[in-house]
Design an enzyme around this catalytic site. Sequence first.
Site, PDB file in Angstrom:
ATOM      1  N   TYR A   1      -4.977   4.374   0.451  1.00 53.12           N
ATOM      2  CA  TYR A   1      -6.013   3.492  -0.088  1.00 53.12           C
ATOM      3  C   TYR A   1      -5.603   2.872  -1.418  1.00 53.12           C
ATOM      4  O   TYR A   1      -6.370   2.847  -2.380  1.00 53.12           O
ATOM      5  CB  TYR A   1      -7.354   4.231  -0.228  1.00 53.12           C
ATOM      6  CG  TYR A   1      -7.752   5.019   0.998  1.00 53.12           C
ATOM      7  CD1 TYR A   1      -7.526   4.512   2.280  1.00 53.12           C
ATOM      8  CD2 TYR A   1      -8.339   6.271   0.881  1.00 53.12           C
ATOM      9  CE1 TYR A   1      -7.888   5.240   3.411  1.00 53.12           C
ATOM     10  CE2 TYR A   1      -8.705   7.001   2.008  1.00 53.12           C
ATOM     11  CZ  TYR A   1      -8.477   6.486   3.267  1.00 53.12           C
ATOM     12  OH  TYR A   1      -8.832   7.210   4.382  1.00 53.12           O
ATOM     13  N   HIS A   2      -4.367   2.348  -1.455  1.00 49.67           N
ATOM     14  CA  HIS A   2      -3.851   1.725  -2.674  1.00 49.67           C
ATOM     15  C   HIS A   2      -3.370   0.286  -2.420  1.00 49.67           C
ATOM     16  O   HIS A   2      -2.247  -0.064  -2.784  1.00 49.67           O
ATOM     17  CB  HIS A   2      -2.684   2.551  -3.226  1.00 49.67           C
ATOM     18  CG  HIS A   2      -3.022   3.955  -3.575  1.00 49.67           C
ATOM     19  ND1 HIS A   2      -2.072   4.954  -3.671  1.00 49.67           N
ATOM     20  CD2 HIS A   2      -4.212   4.551  -3.860  1.00 49.67           C
ATOM     21  CE1 HIS A   2      -2.657   6.093  -3.985  1.00 49.67           C
ATOM     22  NE2 HIS A   2      -3.956   5.873  -4.111  1.00 49.67           N
ATOM     23  N   PRO A   3      -4.197  -0.572  -1.824  1.00 51.84           N
ATOM     24  CA  PRO A   3      -3.742  -1.951  -1.587  1.00 51.84           C
ATOM     25  C   PRO A   3      -3.607  -2.717  -2.891  1.00 51.84           C
ATOM     26  O   PRO A   3      -4.383  -2.528  -3.829  1.00 51.84           O
ATOM     27  CB  PRO A   3      -4.855  -2.538  -0.707  1.00 51.84           C
ATOM     28  CG  PRO A   3      -6.080  -1.757  -1.082  1.00 51.84           C
ATOM     29  CD  PRO A   3      -5.584  -0.360  -1.362  1.00 51.84           C
TER      30      PRO A   3
ATOM     31  N   ASP B   1       0.854  -1.175   0.000  1.00 49.36           N
ATOM     32  CA  ASP B   1       0.000   0.000   0.000  1.00 49.36           C
ATOM     33  C   ASP B   1       0.896   1.233   0.000  1.00 49.36           C
ATOM     34  O   ASP B   1       2.110   1.124   0.224  1.00 49.36           O
ATOM     35  CB  ASP B   1      -0.904  -0.009   1.246  1.00 49.36           C
ATOM     36  CG  ASP B   1      -2.009   1.045   1.215  1.00 49.36           C
ATOM     37  OD1 ASP B   1      -2.297   1.589   0.134  1.00 49.36           O
ATOM     38  OD2 ASP B   1      -2.592   1.319   2.287  1.00 49.36           O
TER      39      ASP B   1
END
Length: 551
Positions: A467-469, A293
């Site tokens: 919020y970039h998994p 992330d």
Amino acid sequence: MQAEYVIVGAGSAGCAMAYRLAEAGKRVCIVEHGGTDAGPFIQMPAALSYPMNMSRYDWGYLSEPEPHLGNRRLVCPRGKVIGGSSSINGMVYVRGHARDYDHWRDQGAEGWGYADVLPYFKRMESWHSGGHGGDADWRGKDGPLHVTRGPRKNPLFHAFVEAGAQAGYGVTGDYNGERQEGFGPMEQTVWQGRRWSAANAYLKPAIKTGRVEIVRALARRVVFEGHRAIGIEVERHGRIDVISAAAEVILAASSINTPKLLLLSGIGPAEQLAAHGLAVLADRKGVGANLQDHLEVYTQFAAKQPITLYKYWNLLGKAVIGAQWLFTGKGLGASNQFESAGFIRSRAGVEYPDIQFHFLPIAVRYDGKAAAEGHGFQAHVGPMRSPSRGAVTLRSANPKDAPEIRFNYMSTEQDWIDFRTCIRLTREIFAQAAMAPFVKHEIQPGAAVQTDSEIDAFIREHAESAYHPCGTARMGRADDPAAVVDAHGRVIGVTGLRVADSSIFPRITNGNLNGPSIMVGEKIADHILERRLPSDNAEPWVHPNWQTAQR
């Protein structure tokens, strides 16, 4: 309708796949647990903080207590609505750097180098420069996804870019074109004043073909006949049904829900499956592993002049903006307000940018809480390539239970070194002459936070997910025991099953992930259709002295 292809997830990649498969004459069924994207909370760009905090649109996931962040549980929003996370995200559009994809190729994702993916970025885009320059030869002109730029009317947007140039980083007219490094206008998936989600760009046109059907249901597991995927078991209206796929099943359910479905279907680490009483169909230790992330902090500054968005941060101001947008589709409501950006390198010896800035002309959190001090502005900043890795694992064998999400943020010394650098370089940029008319004082971290230990304490308390998994079913060679899918997105160890979402990223890309996720849907659709676009060998700009100079 008898579907040839069943896609789980009407999100960024799933919508793109449905569009391309339907375009090719295929019959597609999409299983989506979420509902409609109608209404201003999703469609009005400036309302972006609302849908990701609403259970109607968001799965509501939380990380497990993060041991290196004071055991805080960080939110992990994932879209539960048509369009998926593209319907609740910040609408920032970043392709990633060319070297990100060359790294994918070099790590075993053959056919995913920049020369291979650039044609797909071009195919998916309808790019509009807005008169702010850019690299037209590097961009797409007639794709489904409109990419635009905000009007940048607030002088703070220009001051931030000028400050970056004064600090020695230079200006780029198009960070999604030839040169990413530097400061310039930020791009957004907004068109004619509306959020241009994957649902608006791809899904709704695909449904109009008559070859795409949406089934609103909870996907429980992949159904197999031997080792071949033949459908999806779903729950809807209190009943359990099976939706059959004549050709293939494709998981595009997010980097959180896709590994969960694989595990529930018997694909994953044998030990974990056995612990939950699940039969092992394919022992793949990489399922759920490699979770990555982007983590960031908000560096906030009080403003000398009352020119920020804070003047609208009240019920009347929001009502005025909302009404103007509702009746005209214009005004402040028609932009996500992320209109300037920066990409820089943290130190000499780093080949391409590993720090990203989002500039925002108000000091506010994603949850909508504004700084108590009134007028202010902020830059979101964080390292792009953390060496930390986490995992998504099953909480139970019950499909209704949320998985356990452990990012393991800040688990290496390099993370702390990089984050301290981010904060110190940000302070240097805001100390430039271009910002002098606007900076009153630093709100956070605050002037008293200077030493490594003081900065570390601030990071521990205030770092938030961007919020970039991604990465939980990574691509690789079939003989790589940690790979989950091959370079065609096919799940290793079974047949008839693919993955097409950010799960397959071998390593996180540089910047926001919505653009790369859509590209994955576009490209995997071509793998299914056994076609490919010709390579594009355009060579990106890399700082000529990157080995010896930081800027």
